[in-house]
Motif scaffolding. Sequence first.
Motif, PDB file in Angstrom:
ATOM      1  N   THR A 179      96.019   1.137  23.634  1.00 52.94           N
ATOM      2  CA  THR A 179      96.851   1.859  24.597  1.00 52.94           C
ATOM      3  C   THR A 179      97.383   0.922  25.689  1.00 52.94           C
ATOM      4  OG1 THR A 179      96.961   3.837  26.004  1.00 52.94           O
ATOM      5  CG2 THR A 179      94.859   2.661  25.979  1.00 52.94           C
ATOM      6  N   HIS A 180      97.712   1.484  26.845  1.00 54.20           N
ATOM      7  CA  HIS A 180      98.293   0.693  27.938  1.00 54.20           C
ATOM      8  C   HIS A 180      97.527   0.920  29.232  1.00 54.20           C
ATOM      9  CE1 HIS A 180     101.854  -0.604  25.772  1.00 54.20           C
ATOM     10  NE2 HIS A 180     101.692   0.522  25.119  1.00 54.20           N
ATOM     11  N   ARG A 215     112.869  -2.132  23.156  1.00 51.14           N
ATOM     12  CA  ARG A 215     112.102  -2.676  24.292  1.00 51.14           C
ATOM     13  C   ARG A 215     112.935  -2.618  25.571  1.00 51.14           C
ATOM     14  NH1 ARG A 215     107.040  -2.951  22.229  1.00 51.14           N
ATOM     15  NH2 ARG A 215     106.895  -4.281  20.408  1.00 51.14           N
ATOM     16  N   ARG A 274     111.806  -2.113  17.553  1.00 55.46           N
ATOM     17  CA  ARG A 274     111.527  -1.303  18.742  1.00 55.46           C
ATOM     18  C   ARG A 274     112.655  -1.395  19.752  1.00 55.46           C
ATOM     19  NH1 ARG A 274     105.996  -0.006  19.357  1.00 55.46           N
ATOM     20  NH2 ARG A 274     106.807   1.164  21.125  1.00 55.46           N
ATOM     21  N   THR A 315      98.297  -5.025  18.997  1.00 56.11           N
ATOM     22  CA  THR A 315      98.059  -4.408  17.688  1.00 56.11           C
ATOM     23  C   THR A 315      97.789  -5.484  16.630  1.00 56.11           C
ATOM     24  OG1 THR A 315      99.539  -2.641  18.392  1.00 56.11           O
ATOM     25  CG2 THR A 315      98.991  -2.712  16.061  1.00 56.11           C
ATOM     26  N   THR A 316      98.479  -6.616  16.749  1.00 58.46           N
ATOM     27  CA  THR A 316      98.270  -7.724  15.807  1.00 58.46           C
ATOM     28  C   THR A 316      96.837  -8.270  15.941  1.00 58.46           C
ATOM     29  OG1 THR A 316     100.605  -8.309  16.090  1.00 58.46           O
ATOM     30  CG2 THR A 316      99.191  -9.979  15.094  1.00 58.46           C
ATOM     31  N   GLY A 353      97.930   4.303  32.844  1.00 58.17           N
ATOM     32  CA  GLY A 353      97.713   4.661  31.438  1.00 58.17           C
ATOM     33  C   GLY A 353      96.390   5.380  31.248  1.00 58.17           C
ATOM     34  N   ASN A 365      96.366 -14.134  24.018  1.00 56.82           N
ATOM     35  CA  ASN A 365      96.949 -14.187  22.661  1.00 56.82           C
ATOM     36  C   ASN A 365      98.179 -15.110  22.700  1.00 56.82           C
ATOM     37  OD1 ASN A 365      97.694 -13.623  19.987  1.00 56.82           O
ATOM     38  ND2 ASN A 365      98.936 -11.859  20.623  1.00 56.82           N
ATOM     39  N   ARG A 407     109.362   6.732  19.756  1.00 54.20           N
ATOM     40  CA  ARG A 407     108.206   6.550  20.659  1.00 54.20           C
ATOM     41  C   ARG A 407     108.589   5.815  21.943  1.00 54.20           C
ATOM     42  NH1 ARG A 407     103.744   5.366  17.452  1.00 54.20           N
ATOM     43  NH2 ARG A 407     102.593   4.139  18.946  1.00 54.20           N
TER      44      ARG A 407
HETATM   45  P1  AP5 Z   1     102.517  -6.274  18.370  1.00 49.69           P
HETATM   46  O1  AP5 Z   1     101.138  -6.490  17.837  1.00 49.69           O
HETATM   47  O2  AP5 Z   1     103.377  -5.240  17.695  1.00 49.69           O
HETATM   48  O3  AP5 Z   1     102.510  -6.004  19.953  1.00 49.69           O
HETATM   49  P2  AP5 Z   1     101.909  -4.840  20.786  1.00 49.69           P
HETATM   50  O4  AP5 Z   1     101.580  -5.406  22.092  1.00 49.69           O
HETATM   51  O5  AP5 Z   1     100.783  -4.137  20.097  1.00 49.69           O
HETATM   52  O6  AP5 Z   1     103.141  -3.903  20.898  1.00 49.69           O
HETATM   53  P3  AP5 Z   1     103.263  -2.449  20.318  1.00 49.69           P
HETATM   54  O7  AP5 Z   1     104.664  -2.324  19.872  1.00 49.69           O
HETATM   55  O8  AP5 Z   1     102.204  -2.020  19.376  1.00 49.69           O
HETATM   56  O9  AP5 Z   1     102.894  -1.667  21.511  1.00 49.69           O
HETATM   57  P4  AP5 Z   1     103.809  -1.025  22.552  1.00 49.69           P
HETATM   58  O10 AP5 Z   1     103.138  -1.392  23.767  1.00 49.69           O
HETATM   59  O11 AP5 Z   1     105.216  -1.372  22.530  1.00 49.69           O
HETATM   60  O12 AP5 Z   1     103.805   0.456  22.151  1.00 49.69           O
HETATM   61  P5  AP5 Z   1     102.660   1.497  21.704  1.00 49.69           P
HETATM   62  O13 AP5 Z   1     103.032   1.844  20.350  1.00 49.69           O
HETATM   63  O14 AP5 Z   1     101.289   1.030  21.981  1.00 49.69           O
HETATM   64  O15 AP5 Z   1     103.206  -7.710  18.369  1.00 49.69           O
HETATM   65  C1  AP5 Z   1     104.499  -7.890  18.882  1.00 49.69           C
HETATM   66  C2  AP5 Z   1     105.164  -9.075  18.170  1.00 49.69           C
HETATM   67  O16 AP5 Z   1     104.524 -10.292  18.555  1.00 49.69           O
HETATM   68  C3  AP5 Z   1     105.064  -8.998  16.654  1.00 49.69           C
HETATM   69  O17 AP5 Z   1     106.290  -9.399  16.116  1.00 49.69           O
HETATM   70  C4  AP5 Z   1     103.949  -9.985  16.309  1.00 49.69           C
HETATM   71  O18 AP5 Z   1     104.124 -10.546  15.024  1.00 49.69           O
HETATM   72  C5  AP5 Z   1     104.117 -11.031  17.401  1.00 49.69           C
HETATM   73  N1  AP5 Z   1     102.867 -11.735  17.733  1.00 49.69           N
HETATM   74  C6  AP5 Z   1     101.685 -11.164  18.019  1.00 49.69           C
HETATM   75  N2  AP5 Z   1     100.756 -12.087  18.308  1.00 49.69           N
HETATM   76  C7  AP5 Z   1     101.396 -13.307  18.211  1.00 49.69           C
HETATM   77  C8  AP5 Z   1     100.988 -14.672  18.420  1.00 49.69           C
HETATM   78  N3  AP5 Z   1      99.740 -15.033  18.767  1.00 49.69           N
HETATM   79  N4  AP5 Z   1     101.904 -15.635  18.249  1.00 49.69           N
HETATM   80  C9  AP5 Z   1     103.174 -15.333  17.892  1.00 49.69           C
HETATM   81  N5  AP5 Z   1     103.628 -14.084  17.686  1.00 49.69           N
HETATM   82  C10 AP5 Z   1     102.745 -13.074  17.849  1.00 49.69           C
HETATM   83  O19 AP5 Z   1     102.952   2.661  22.735  1.00 49.69           O
HETATM   84  C11 AP5 Z   1     104.143   3.414  22.627  1.00 49.69           C
HETATM   85  C12 AP5 Z   1     104.347   4.279  23.827  1.00 49.69           C
HETATM   86  O20 AP5 Z   1     103.267   5.226  23.958  1.00 49.69           O
HETATM   87  C13 AP5 Z   1     104.380   3.564  25.170  1.00 49.69           C
HETATM   88  O21 AP5 Z   1     105.628   2.977  25.439  1.00 49.69           O
HETATM   89  C14 AP5 Z   1     104.074   4.728  26.108  1.00 49.69           C
HETATM   90  O22 AP5 Z   1     105.235   5.494  26.359  1.00 49.69           O
HETATM   91  C15 AP5 Z   1     103.096   5.571  25.305  1.00 49.69           C
HETATM   92  N6  AP5 Z   1     101.694   5.364  25.715  1.00 49.69           N
HETATM   93  C16 AP5 Z   1     100.735   4.686  25.036  1.00 49.69           C
HETATM   94  N7  AP5 Z   1      99.571   4.751  25.700  1.00 49.69           N
HETATM   95  C17 AP5 Z   1      99.810   5.485  26.840  1.00 49.69           C
HETATM   96  C18 AP5 Z   1      98.998   5.917  27.926  1.00 49.69           C
HETATM   97  N8  AP5 Z   1      97.686   5.621  28.014  1.00 49.69           N
HETATM   98  N9  AP5 Z   1      99.566   6.637  28.911  1.00 49.69           N
HETATM   99  C19 AP5 Z   1     100.869   6.975  28.852  1.00 49.69           C
HETATM  100  N10 AP5 Z   1     101.684   6.608  27.852  1.00 49.69           N
HETATM  101  C20 AP5 Z   1     101.149   5.882  26.850  1.00 49.69           C
END
Ligand code: AP5
Length: 190
Positions: free
Chosen positions: A89-90, A138, A136, A17-18, A102, A173, A56
């Motif tokens: 997404t995932h 996790r 979150r 997302t970042t 996903g 990343n 979530r």
């Molecule tokens: P961030 O950008 O928040 O990470 P992310 O990978 O996007 O994690 P999310 O929390 O958005 O995604 P998620 O996978 O947990 O849940 P989602 O909401 O998509 O960054 C994380 C941290 O790292 C931050 O603190 C940031 O500052 C740091 N950071 C980033 N880049 C960096 C760098 N280069 N250096 C240092 N630090 C850095 O999904 C939620 C739920 O939805 C899932 O659990 C699942 O149940 C469901 N879901 C979603 N899609 C599907 C699907 N297709 N099928 C079934 N279920 C699904």
Amino acid sequence: MTGRRVIVTGVPGVGKTTVVTGALKLLEEEGISYKSLNFGTYMFETAVAQGLVRDRDEMRKLPGDAQKRLQQAAARAMAQEEGNLLIDTHASVKTPRGFLAGLPEWVLRELMPDTIILVETDPDQILMRRLSDETRTRDREGSGAIADHQTFNRAIAAAYSMLTGCTIRYITNADHLLDLAVREMADVLR
Ligand code: AP5
């Protein structure tokens, strides 16, 4: 269907997302626009309306059939959107019963992506990011399990490419190199 459809995936906490936020900001300055859709948010809104979850992070613990119904409803709703779409997404979701695809066939048929991006980095860095994110709930797992999940995602992405003809792109990343990941993602989206 109009515009491009790009799906961005990555294990939780890899920073997808970042990177997406940074890339879309860069492109906006050039007059290129994408509608950013979060698959989890679409699923979550339906799950809350149906009284299935309050958080979530509870969704991946739901029975498989419930998750599949939420996936299908989310994919159908997103498929109605017009223009360039970026879907966050995932590639696979780690559930108590194993990896859940996903983007199973019935989801891909709705979305028909041009490209699937896998955002990845060193598993130790992902572990540290998860530990420092207090917003979150996790899953607790070590870097070996995170590495396995990233490997599984590459394998399943190959199957998605076979089903749709989409291209697969890996973007790293890494810590301190966010700008590089943002530029690489913007290049794919241009
Ligand atoms: P961030 O950008 O928040 O990470 P992310 O990978 O996007 O994690 P999310 O929390 O958005 O995604 P998620 O996978 O947990 O849940 P989602 O909401 O998509 O960054 C994380 C941290 O790292 C931050 O603190 C940031 O500052 C740091 N950071 C980033 N880049 C960096 C760098 N280069 N250096 C240092 N630090 C850095 O999904 C939620 C739920 O939805 C899932 O659990 C699942 O149940 C469901 N879901 C979603 N899609 C599907 C699907 N297709 N099928 C079934 N279920 C699904």
